[in-house]
Motif scaffolding. Structure first.
Motif, PDB file in Angstrom:
ATOM      1  N   ALA A  57       0.981   3.033  -5.603  1.00 48.70           N
ATOM      2  CA  ALA A  57       2.062   3.925  -6.043  1.00 48.70           C
ATOM      3  C   ALA A  57       2.450   4.905  -4.938  1.00 48.70           C
ATOM      4  O   ALA A  57       3.647   5.136  -4.698  1.00 48.70           O
ATOM      5  N   HIS A  58       1.465   5.470  -4.257  1.00 48.58           N
ATOM      6  CA  HIS A  58       1.773   6.406  -3.167  1.00 48.58           C
ATOM      7  C   HIS A  58       2.441   5.686  -1.996  1.00 48.58           C
ATOM      8  O   HIS A  58       3.289   6.268  -1.308  1.00 48.58           O
ATOM      9  N   GLY A  64       9.983   5.499  -0.001  1.00 43.61           N
ATOM     10  CA  GLY A  64      11.234   6.003  -0.551  1.00 43.61           C
ATOM     11  C   GLY A  64      11.572   5.499  -1.940  1.00 43.61           C
ATOM     12  O   GLY A  64      12.657   5.765  -2.447  1.00 43.61           O
ATOM     13  N   VAL A  65      10.651   4.776  -2.563  1.00 44.87           N
ATOM     14  CA  VAL A  65      10.897   4.299  -3.924  1.00 44.87           C
ATOM     15  C   VAL A  65      10.719   5.474  -4.884  1.00 44.87           C
ATOM     16  O   VAL A  65       9.720   6.194  -4.816  1.00 44.87           O
ATOM     17  N   MET A  70      14.117  -0.079  -9.106  1.00 45.81           N
ATOM     18  CA  MET A  70      13.608  -1.445  -9.358  1.00 45.81           C
ATOM     19  C   MET A  70      12.821  -1.894  -8.144  1.00 45.81           C
ATOM     20  O   MET A  70      13.228  -1.662  -7.004  1.00 45.81           O
ATOM     21  N   VAL A  71      11.692  -2.535  -8.413  1.00 44.19           N
ATOM     22  CA  VAL A  71      10.848  -3.077  -7.348  1.00 44.19           C
ATOM     23  C   VAL A  71      10.503  -4.519  -7.708  1.00 44.19           C
ATOM     24  O   VAL A  71      10.094  -4.789  -8.836  1.00 44.19           O
TER      25      VAL A  71
END
Length: 76
Positions: A57-58, A64-65, A70-71
């Motif tokens: 997550a980091h 820049g997410v 959406m990923v």
């Protein structure tokens, strides 16, 4: 045996996200198995899984997410 949603302390259904449940279980059952991979059979603990999820997550945040973006994930 512990069954979902019977966690102690309990929290409202609106907070039943994978992140919240994993964070809670990592706090109260840190060394208990969360999952194991078929290829090596060694279980990942709640604490190890939560730590790895936070690392990922980091990494997304550093890239820049932002929340709501959406990923796409490409898995083997």
């Amino acid at each position: 045996p512990l069954t979902f949603p019977h966690f102690e302390p309990s929290f409202p259904r609106s907070h039943w996200t994978l992140a919240a449940v994993l964070r809670h279980q990592a706090a109260v059952r840190a060394d208990r198995p969360f999952l194991s991979w078929q290829h090596d059979g060694r279980p990942w603990t709640f604490a190890a899984t939560n730590a790895r999820a936070n690392e990922i997550a980091h990494g997304f945040l550093r890239a820049g997410v932002a929340k709501g973006d959406m990923v796409a994930l490409l898995l083997p």
